[in-house]
Design a protein around this motif. Structure first.
Motif, PDB file in Angstrom:
ATOM      1  N   PRO A  31       6.033  13.303   2.645  1.00  0.00           N
ATOM      2  CA  PRO A  31       5.976  13.692   4.059  1.00  0.00           C
ATOM      3  C   PRO A  31       4.884  12.915   4.805  1.00  0.00           C
ATOM      4  CG  PRO A  31       6.012  15.632   2.619  1.00  0.00           C
ATOM      5  CD  PRO A  31       5.815  14.444   1.735  1.00  0.00           C
ATOM      6  N   SER A  32       5.137  12.583   6.061  1.00  0.00           N
ATOM      7  CA  SER A  32       4.151  11.865   6.871  1.00  0.00           C
ATOM      8  C   SER A  32       2.905  12.736   7.025  1.00  0.00           C
ATOM      9  CB  SER A  32       4.723  11.568   8.254  1.00  0.00           C
ATOM     10  OG  SER A  32       5.923  10.846   8.134  1.00  0.00           O
ATOM     11  N   PRO A  33       1.712  12.106   6.994  1.00  0.00           N
ATOM     12  CA  PRO A  33       0.487  12.909   7.105  1.00  0.00           C
ATOM     13  C   PRO A  33       0.123  13.212   8.561  1.00  0.00           C
ATOM     14  CG  PRO A  33      -0.048  10.625   6.579  1.00  0.00           C
ATOM     15  CD  PRO A  33       1.434  10.692   6.739  1.00  0.00           C
ATOM     16  N   ARG A  58      15.321   8.197   1.266  1.00  0.00           N
ATOM     17  CA  ARG A  58      14.925   9.602   1.152  1.00  0.00           C
ATOM     18  C   ARG A  58      13.512   9.714   1.730  1.00  0.00           C
ATOM     19  NH1 ARG A  58      13.366  13.356  -3.487  1.00  0.00           N
ATOM     20  NH2 ARG A  58      13.999  15.370  -2.663  1.00  0.00           N
ATOM     21  N   HIS A  59      13.287  10.761   2.483  1.00  0.00           N
ATOM     22  CA  HIS A  59      12.073  10.860   3.270  1.00  0.00           C
ATOM     23  C   HIS A  59      11.462  12.229   3.140  1.00  0.00           C
ATOM     24  CE1 HIS A  59      12.509   7.269   5.738  1.00  0.00           C
ATOM     25  NE2 HIS A  59      11.399   7.592   6.342  1.00  0.00           N
ATOM     26  N   TYR A  60      10.202  12.304   3.456  1.00  0.00           N
ATOM     27  CA  TYR A  60       9.544  13.587   3.747  1.00  0.00           C
ATOM     28  C   TYR A  60       9.724  14.603   2.631  1.00  0.00           C
ATOM     29  CZ  TYR A  60      11.178  11.455   8.136  1.00  0.00           C
ATOM     30  OH  TYR A  60      11.515  10.581   9.119  1.00  0.00           O
ATOM     31  N   PRO A  67       3.537   1.782   9.963  1.00  0.00           N
ATOM     32  CA  PRO A  67       4.397   2.891   9.572  1.00  0.00           C
ATOM     33  C   PRO A  67       3.510   4.122   9.394  1.00  0.00           C
ATOM     34  CG  PRO A  67       3.829   1.637   7.632  1.00  0.00           C
ATOM     35  CD  PRO A  67       3.070   1.018   8.793  1.00  0.00           C
ATOM     36  N   SER A  68       4.091   5.249   9.007  1.00  0.00           N
ATOM     37  CA  SER A  68       3.270   6.426   8.733  1.00  0.00           C
ATOM     38  C   SER A  68       2.407   6.171   7.493  1.00  0.00           C
ATOM     39  CB  SER A  68       4.166   7.642   8.542  1.00  0.00           C
ATOM     40  OG  SER A  68       5.220   7.331   7.664  1.00  0.00           O
ATOM     41  N   ALA A  69       1.208   6.810   7.467  1.00  0.00           N
ATOM     42  CA  ALA A  69       0.196   6.484   6.452  1.00  0.00           C
ATOM     43  C   ALA A  69       0.354   7.303   5.179  1.00  0.00           C
ATOM     44  CB  ALA A  69      -1.194   6.679   7.055  1.00  0.00           C
ATOM     45  N   ASN A  70       1.594   7.461   4.706  1.00  0.00           N
ATOM     46  CA  ASN A  70       1.863   8.185   3.468  1.00  0.00           C
ATOM     47  C   ASN A  70       2.442   7.228   2.434  1.00  0.00           C
ATOM     48  OD1 ASN A  70       4.096   8.484   5.627  1.00  0.00           O
ATOM     49  ND2 ASN A  70       5.185   8.513   3.664  1.00  0.00           N
ATOM     50  N   LEU A  71       2.370   7.613   1.168  1.00  0.00           N
ATOM     51  CA  LEU A  71       3.104   6.864   0.152  1.00  0.00           C
ATOM     52  C   LEU A  71       4.593   7.028   0.443  1.00  0.00           C
ATOM     53  CD1 LEU A  71       1.115   7.817  -3.073  1.00  0.00           C
ATOM     54  CD2 LEU A  71       1.195   5.569  -1.965  1.00  0.00           C
ATOM     55  N   ALA A 125       0.835  -1.216   0.000  1.00  0.00           N
ATOM     56  CA  ALA A 125       0.000   0.000   0.000  1.00  0.00           C
ATOM     57  C   ALA A 125       0.863   1.257   0.000  1.00  0.00           C
ATOM     58  CB  ALA A 125      -0.934   0.006   1.205  1.00  0.00           C
ATOM     59  N   LYS A 126       1.982   1.220   0.708  1.00  0.00           N
ATOM     60  CA  LYS A 126       2.861   2.396   0.793  1.00  0.00           C
ATOM     61  C   LYS A 126       3.837   2.503  -0.364  1.00  0.00           C
ATOM     62  CE  LYS A 126       5.086   3.886   4.358  1.00  0.00           C
ATOM     63  NZ  LYS A 126       4.855   5.092   5.134  1.00  0.00           N
ATOM     64  N   GLY A 127       4.054   1.378  -1.070  1.00  0.00           N
ATOM     65  CA  GLY A 127       5.117   1.330  -2.057  1.00  0.00           C
ATOM     66  C   GLY A 127       6.459   1.416  -1.354  1.00  0.00           C
ATOM     67  N   ARG A 128       6.548   0.749  -0.173  1.00  0.00           N
ATOM     68  CA  ARG A 128       7.741   0.852   0.669  1.00  0.00           C
ATOM     69  C   ARG A 128       8.555  -0.421   0.570  1.00  0.00           C
ATOM     70  NH1 ARG A 128       7.264   2.647   6.940  1.00  0.00           N
ATOM     71  NH2 ARG A 128       9.297   2.064   7.659  1.00  0.00           N
ATOM     72  N   PRO A 129       9.883  -0.317   0.535  1.00  0.00           N
ATOM     73  CA  PRO A 129      10.711  -1.531   0.497  1.00  0.00           C
ATOM     74  C   PRO A 129      10.464  -2.389   1.738  1.00  0.00           C
ATOM     75  CG  PRO A 129      12.058   0.464   0.309  1.00  0.00           C
ATOM     76  CD  PRO A 129      10.685   0.906   0.622  1.00  0.00           C
ATOM     77  N   LEU A 165       5.562  15.132  14.502  1.00  0.00           N
ATOM     78  CA  LEU A 165       6.766  14.440  14.013  1.00  0.00           C
ATOM     79  C   LEU A 165       6.726  13.013  14.541  1.00  0.00           C
ATOM     80  CD1 LEU A 165       9.634  17.011  14.731  1.00  0.00           C
ATOM     81  CD2 LEU A 165       8.423  16.642  12.580  1.00  0.00           C
ATOM     82  N   GLU A 166       7.351  12.089  13.832  1.00  0.00           N
ATOM     83  CA  GLU A 166       7.367  10.700  14.260  1.00  0.00           C
ATOM     84  C   GLU A 166       8.063  10.554  15.621  1.00  0.00           C
ATOM     85  OE1 GLU A 166       8.647  11.885  11.558  1.00  0.00           O
ATOM     86  OE2 GLU A 166       7.682  10.966   9.817  1.00  0.00           O
ATOM     87  N   SER A 167       7.797   9.398  16.249  1.00  0.00           N
ATOM     88  CA  SER A 167       8.329   9.116  17.590  1.00  0.00           C
ATOM     89  C   SER A 167       9.855   9.105  17.633  1.00  0.00           C
ATOM     90  CB  SER A 167       7.817   7.744  18.041  1.00  0.00           C
ATOM     91  OG  SER A 167       8.210   6.745  17.118  1.00  0.00           O
TER      92      SER A 167
HETATM   93 MG    MG Z   1       7.382   7.074   7.716  1.00  0.00          MG
END
Ligand code: MG
Ligand code: AMP
Length: 354
Positions: free
Chosen positions: A155-157, A241-243, A147-151, A60-64, A186-188
């Motif tokens: 950036p994290s939503p 690469r993030h955010y 994880p955070s609910a973003n693609l 769903a995230k397209g995350r490795p 911001l994330e934990s």
């Molecule tokens: Mg995240």
């Protein structure tokens, strides 16, 4: 896939809220995915003990899938089932900061699937403080990997709007509950508890000083700030690469007047080329800029405001098609350290000293 979007308001009767969250919980128990609010950012949840759910989250995230997930619990006692043993220092930190924005890494027990931990023998665990998150986790069986609910890469939503933008049609349900009270944005903070001297792998609202006050000496992973470091980051996700906004972001560090002057010169150059410029400013300099889009990150004495707004700013720059973004730099200390860490990652470590 059709995504159910449900809204939870503070004014609703508790029974109605419980009804909705038990429905959401059943989706998790059946192996589905639900995005839910927390006091850090929105999470994309699945059953942490179900290997298929972890795979669905990555898709769903397209995350490795080598990027491990954080397991969210609703009571401290749930920790026993997830880890092989609980170090004394972890007990102390749980007492001090749970529920809250602190994630601890410990050696995992056999019931935690390797799909959830990205193949690692350790597991990251957090008990959030957001009341909707706590009740949802309880209804879902007590162990929600999220994880955070973003693609991936975005950036994290911090608001439901951006969860819907990224996840509508990709997951079973989105729980929208935009209540700014107690929200950090911001994330934990992530702390590795598997070594004698625990180490912060990702800075957050719970600072190194706050942790050291409870358990004594605490390290901080050097790769967090040093792009040139040849060491691999200990938190696997930190290498990606993030955010990142679509526009090109650079941080500008130096005397306040010089920072403003530099950014205004750049803005002028961009204007001459027909390019749109944005600025992230703190309130003492905010009136000095002449960029097209100016975001006020609040006072440097209250960095929580900047933390709250940062990801929304990055998303809004995208919405407004800003091509070049300049942000004032923050200190490498306290909550500002977490803000600076996220900005550095969003900027690909591009920092200009003036
Ligand atoms: Mg995240
Ligand atoms: P998030 O991006 O908020 O979902 O946080 C997940 C991040 O936590 C991952 O990208 C890793 O950086 C870190 N993490 C989770 N589990 C572990 C673990 N077992 N060991 C080290 N870091 C972890």
């Amino acid at each position: 896939m059709e995504t159910q979007i449900i809204t939870i308001n503070k004014s609703e009767p508790p029974a109605a809220v419980l009804d909705k969250l038990s429905w959401a919980g059943r989706i998790i128990k059946r192996g589905g995915l639900v995005a839910f609010p927390t006091e850090t950012v929105y999470g994309l949840g699945g059953d942490a003990l179900n290997p298929d759910a972890a795979q669905k989250i990555y898709a769903a995230k397209g995350r490795p899938s080598d990027n491990p997930l954080i397991v969210h619990i609703a009571q401290i006692s749930s920790l026993n089932k997830l880890v092989s043993s609980i170090p004394d220092k972890a007990k102390k930190l749980a007492q001090a900061f749970w529920p809250g924005p602190l994630t601890m890494i410990m050696n995992k027990s056999d019931i935690v699937p390797l799909q959830t931990t990205g193949g690692l023998g350790t597991v990251a665990v957090r008990m959030p403080s957001h009341p909707v998150a706590l009740e949802f986790i309880k209804q879902a069986g007590g162990y929600v990997a999220a994880p955070s609910a973003n693609l991936s890469g975005k950036p994290s939503p911090t608001t439901a709007k951006y969860v819907i933008q990224d996840m509508n049609g990709r997951i079973d349900m989105i729980i929208a509950a935009d209540d700014s009270e107690g929200v950090i944005g911001l994330e934990s903070t992530i702390v590795d508890m598997t070594t004698d001297i625990p180490a912060i792998l990702r800075p957050g609202y719970i600072t190194q000083a706050m942790i050291s006050r409870e358990i004594g000496e605490t390290d901080i992973d050097v790769t967090i700030f040093d792009a040139a470091s040849d060491k691999a980051p200990k938190a696997p996700g930190m290498k990606y690469r993030h955010y990142a906004p679509k526009g090109e972001l650079a941080l500008v560090e130096g005397e306040p007047e010089k920072v403003a002057a530099y950014i205004n010169r750049q803005t002028q150059l961009h204007k001459e080329r027909g390019e749109k410029t944005g600025v992230i400013a703190t309130d003492t300099l905010v009136t000095k800029y002449n960029a097209d889009v100016i975001k006020n990150a609040g006072s440097r004495n209250e960095p929580l405001t900047a933390a709250n707004r940062l990801y929304t700013f990055l998303r809004e720059f995208d919405d407004e098609n800003v091509e070049f973004i300049y942000s004032e730099a923050f200190k490498n200390d306290g909550l500002e350290q977490a803000i600076m860490n996220r900005l550095l990652k969003a900027a690909g470590h591009k920092i200009i000293k003036v």
